[in-house]
Motif scaffolding. Sequence first.
Motif, PDB file in Angstrom:
ATOM      1  N   VAL A  26      -4.119   4.941   7.016  1.00  0.00           N
ATOM      2  CA  VAL A  26      -5.567   4.937   7.238  1.00  0.00           C
ATOM      3  C   VAL A  26      -6.050   3.524   7.540  1.00  0.00           C
ATOM      4  CG1 VAL A  26      -7.800   5.305   6.119  1.00  0.00           C
ATOM      5  CG2 VAL A  26      -5.983   6.987   5.840  1.00  0.00           C
ATOM      6  N   THR A  27      -5.544   2.548   6.812  1.00  0.00           N
ATOM      7  CA  THR A  27      -6.003   1.160   6.946  1.00  0.00           C
ATOM      8  C   THR A  27      -5.699   0.583   8.326  1.00  0.00           C
ATOM      9  OG1 THR A  27      -5.703   0.823   4.577  1.00  0.00           O
ATOM     10  CG2 THR A  27      -5.893  -1.145   5.931  1.00  0.00           C
ATOM     11  N   VAL A  28      -4.524   0.852   8.858  1.00  0.00           N
ATOM     12  CA  VAL A  28      -4.176   0.267  10.164  1.00  0.00           C
ATOM     13  C   VAL A  28      -5.055   0.797  11.288  1.00  0.00           C
ATOM     14  CG1 VAL A  28      -1.797  -0.279   9.529  1.00  0.00           C
ATOM     15  CG2 VAL A  28      -2.297   1.895  10.624  1.00  0.00           C
ATOM     16  N   GLU A  29      -5.682   1.942  11.078  1.00  0.00           N
ATOM     17  CA  GLU A  29      -6.573   2.521  12.089  1.00  0.00           C
ATOM     18  C   GLU A  29      -8.021   2.041  11.949  1.00  0.00           C
ATOM     19  OE1 GLU A  29      -5.555   4.360  14.657  1.00  0.00           O
ATOM     20  OE2 GLU A  29      -3.507   4.090  13.904  1.00  0.00           O
ATOM     21  N   MET A  30      -8.331   1.336  10.881  1.00  0.00           N
ATOM     22  CA  MET A  30      -9.712   0.882  10.637  1.00  0.00           C
ATOM     23  C   MET A  30     -10.096  -0.263  11.550  1.00  0.00           C
ATOM     24  SD  MET A  30      -9.992   0.668   6.516  1.00  0.00           S
ATOM     25  CE  MET A  30      -9.980   2.117   5.489  1.00  0.00           C
ATOM     26  N   SER A  31     -11.385  -0.387  11.799  1.00  0.00           N
ATOM     27  CA  SER A  31     -11.906  -1.547  12.518  1.00  0.00           C
ATOM     28  C   SER A  31     -11.778  -2.760  11.600  1.00  0.00           C
ATOM     29  CB  SER A  31     -13.375  -1.333  12.876  1.00  0.00           C
ATOM     30  OG  SER A  31     -14.172  -1.347  11.698  1.00  0.00           O
ATOM     31  N   SER A  32     -11.905  -3.937  12.162  1.00  0.00           N
ATOM     32  CA  SER A  32     -11.838  -5.170  11.370  1.00  0.00           C
ATOM     33  C   SER A  32     -12.898  -5.174  10.272  1.00  0.00           C
ATOM     34  CB  SER A  32     -12.027  -6.393  12.269  1.00  0.00           C
ATOM     35  OG  SER A  32     -10.983  -6.474  13.206  1.00  0.00           O
ATOM     36  N   ARG A  33     -14.104  -4.769  10.627  1.00  0.00           N
ATOM     37  CA  ARG A  33     -15.194  -4.744   9.649  1.00  0.00           C
ATOM     38  C   ARG A  33     -14.897  -3.763   8.520  1.00  0.00           C
ATOM     39  NH1 ARG A  33     -19.640  -1.846   8.411  1.00  0.00           N
ATOM     40  NH2 ARG A  33     -21.461  -2.969   7.651  1.00  0.00           N
ATOM     41  N   ASP A  34     -14.385  -2.598   8.875  1.00  0.00           N
ATOM     42  CA  ASP A  34     -14.068  -1.597   7.857  1.00  0.00           C
ATOM     43  C   ASP A  34     -12.924  -2.054   6.949  1.00  0.00           C
ATOM     44  OD1 ASP A  34     -16.109   0.043   8.698  1.00  0.00           O
ATOM     45  OD2 ASP A  34     -14.809   1.365   9.870  1.00  0.00           O
ATOM     46  N   LYS A  35     -11.959  -2.775   7.516  1.00  0.00           N
ATOM     47  CA  LYS A  35     -10.874  -3.324   6.680  1.00  0.00           C
ATOM     48  C   LYS A  35     -11.435  -4.290   5.644  1.00  0.00           C
ATOM     49  CE  LYS A  35      -7.293  -3.075  10.159  1.00  0.00           C
ATOM     50  NZ  LYS A  35      -6.585  -3.820  11.190  1.00  0.00           N
ATOM     51  N   MET A  36     -12.336  -5.153   6.084  1.00  0.00           N
ATOM     52  CA  MET A  36     -12.906  -6.115   5.144  1.00  0.00           C
ATOM     53  C   MET A  36     -13.693  -5.396   4.047  1.00  0.00           C
ATOM     54  SD  MET A  36     -14.912  -9.619   5.826  1.00  0.00           S
ATOM     55  CE  MET A  36     -15.727 -10.497   4.520  1.00  0.00           C
ATOM     56  N   LEU A  37     -14.504  -4.439   4.428  1.00  0.00           N
ATOM     57  CA  LEU A  37     -15.257  -3.673   3.434  1.00  0.00           C
ATOM     58  C   LEU A  37     -14.320  -2.941   2.476  1.00  0.00           C
ATOM     59  CD1 LEU A  37     -18.076  -2.185   5.692  1.00  0.00           C
ATOM     60  CD2 LEU A  37     -18.307  -4.005   3.986  1.00  0.00           C
ATOM     61  N   PHE A  38     -13.242  -2.419   3.006  1.00  0.00           N
ATOM     62  CA  PHE A  38     -12.274  -1.692   2.191  1.00  0.00           C
ATOM     63  C   PHE A  38     -11.613  -2.602   1.160  1.00  0.00           C
ATOM     64  CE2 PHE A  38      -8.085   0.780   2.095  1.00  0.00           C
ATOM     65  CZ  PHE A  38      -8.579   1.781   1.286  1.00  0.00           C
ATOM     66  N   ILE A  39     -11.156  -3.772   1.589  1.00  0.00           N
ATOM     67  CA  ILE A  39     -10.479  -4.652   0.626  1.00  0.00           C
ATOM     68  C   ILE A  39     -11.459  -5.227  -0.393  1.00  0.00           C
ATOM     69  CG2 ILE A  39      -8.556  -5.171   2.163  1.00  0.00           C
ATOM     70  CD1 ILE A  39      -9.696  -7.923   2.639  1.00  0.00           C
ATOM     71  N   PHE A  40     -12.686  -5.536   0.039  1.00  0.00           N
ATOM     72  CA  PHE A  40     -13.650  -6.106  -0.910  1.00  0.00           C
ATOM     73  C   PHE A  40     -14.301  -5.045  -1.796  1.00  0.00           C
ATOM     74  CE2 PHE A  40     -13.449  -9.836   1.934  1.00  0.00           C
ATOM     75  CZ  PHE A  40     -13.067 -10.758   0.972  1.00  0.00           C
ATOM     76  N   SER A  41     -14.031  -3.781  -1.517  1.00  0.00           N
ATOM     77  CA  SER A  41     -14.490  -2.716  -2.420  1.00  0.00           C
ATOM     78  C   SER A  41     -13.422  -2.413  -3.458  1.00  0.00           C
ATOM     79  CB  SER A  41     -14.800  -1.443  -1.631  1.00  0.00           C
ATOM     80  OG  SER A  41     -13.595  -0.815  -1.214  1.00  0.00           O
ATOM     81  N   MET A  77       0.829  -1.215   0.000  1.00  0.00           N
ATOM     82  CA  MET A  77       0.000   0.000   0.000  1.00  0.00           C
ATOM     83  C   MET A  77       0.856   1.254   0.000  1.00  0.00           C
ATOM     84  SD  MET A  77      -2.892  -0.729   2.859  1.00  0.00           S
ATOM     85  CE  MET A  77      -4.099  -2.025   2.679  1.00  0.00           C
ATOM     86  N   PRO A  78       0.369   2.312  -0.654  1.00  0.00           N
ATOM     87  CA  PRO A  78       1.015   3.614  -0.486  1.00  0.00           C
ATOM     88  C   PRO A  78       0.948   4.014   0.995  1.00  0.00           C
ATOM     89  CG  PRO A  78      -0.634   3.687  -2.236  1.00  0.00           C
ATOM     90  CD  PRO A  78      -0.780   2.376  -1.543  1.00  0.00           C
ATOM     91  N   ALA A  79       1.880   4.827   1.430  1.00  0.00           N
ATOM     92  CA  ALA A  79       1.983   5.187   2.852  1.00  0.00           C
ATOM     93  C   ALA A  79       0.687   5.767   3.411  1.00  0.00           C
ATOM     94  CB  ALA A  79       3.137   6.164   3.054  1.00  0.00           C
ATOM     95  N   GLU A  80       0.035   6.615   2.643  1.00  0.00           N
ATOM     96  CA  GLU A  80      -1.206   7.244   3.132  1.00  0.00           C
ATOM     97  C   GLU A  80      -2.309   6.205   3.327  1.00  0.00           C
ATOM     98  OE1 GLU A  80       0.175   8.252   0.094  1.00  0.00           O
ATOM     99  OE2 GLU A  80       1.377   9.867   0.954  1.00  0.00           O
ATOM    100  N   MET A  81      -2.437   5.301   2.370  1.00  0.00           N
ATOM    101  CA  MET A  81      -3.448   4.253   2.462  1.00  0.00           C
ATOM    102  C   MET A  81      -3.146   3.339   3.641  1.00  0.00           C
ATOM    103  SD  MET A  81      -4.541   1.307  -0.312  1.00  0.00           S
ATOM    104  CE  MET A  81      -5.257   2.382  -1.534  1.00  0.00           C
ATOM    105  N   GLN A  82      -1.885   3.010   3.808  1.00  0.00           N
ATOM    106  CA  GLN A  82      -1.476   2.146   4.908  1.00  0.00           C
ATOM    107  C   GLN A  82      -1.813   2.791   6.254  1.00  0.00           C
ATOM    108  OE1 GLN A  82       2.789   1.601   5.900  1.00  0.00           O
ATOM    109  NE2 GLN A  82       2.419  -0.504   5.186  1.00  0.00           N
TER     110      GLN A  82
END
Length: 126
Positions: free
Chosen positions: A77-92, A70-75
Amino acid sequence: MGYKCKTMICLVYGETCLKADVARFRNSVYNRNCQWCIEPVEENGVHMLFECERLRNVRAEKWGNVLECMPAEMQAVTVEMSSRDKMLFIFSGYNGAIFEDEYLPLCDATIEFCHCMYDERQKYEE
């Protein structure tokens, strides 16, 4: 790579051996809880990919590979997401970013992560 993509499609559509998915086709008293976690928690895609303690070693390695792509900015943001939000993010498709050529390594790492997590989970089937 095709059979690994199939794993992601099965997770999206709930066509897996995860207890929450199996329970949809059985009666309402079917035990949906993860058999390896101490606290009662529904075994679903979010739990398997990001929370189950039994899978923590595989998760650390494979999710680490995803984060590295991941680009640094995306990384950040992603590490701060909840588990559910991470899953939604990757499947989007990472909110559509995955369709840019520069994100092909991220796409490959994500597919590998999902496939390896599900494959590892199936090794522990009752």
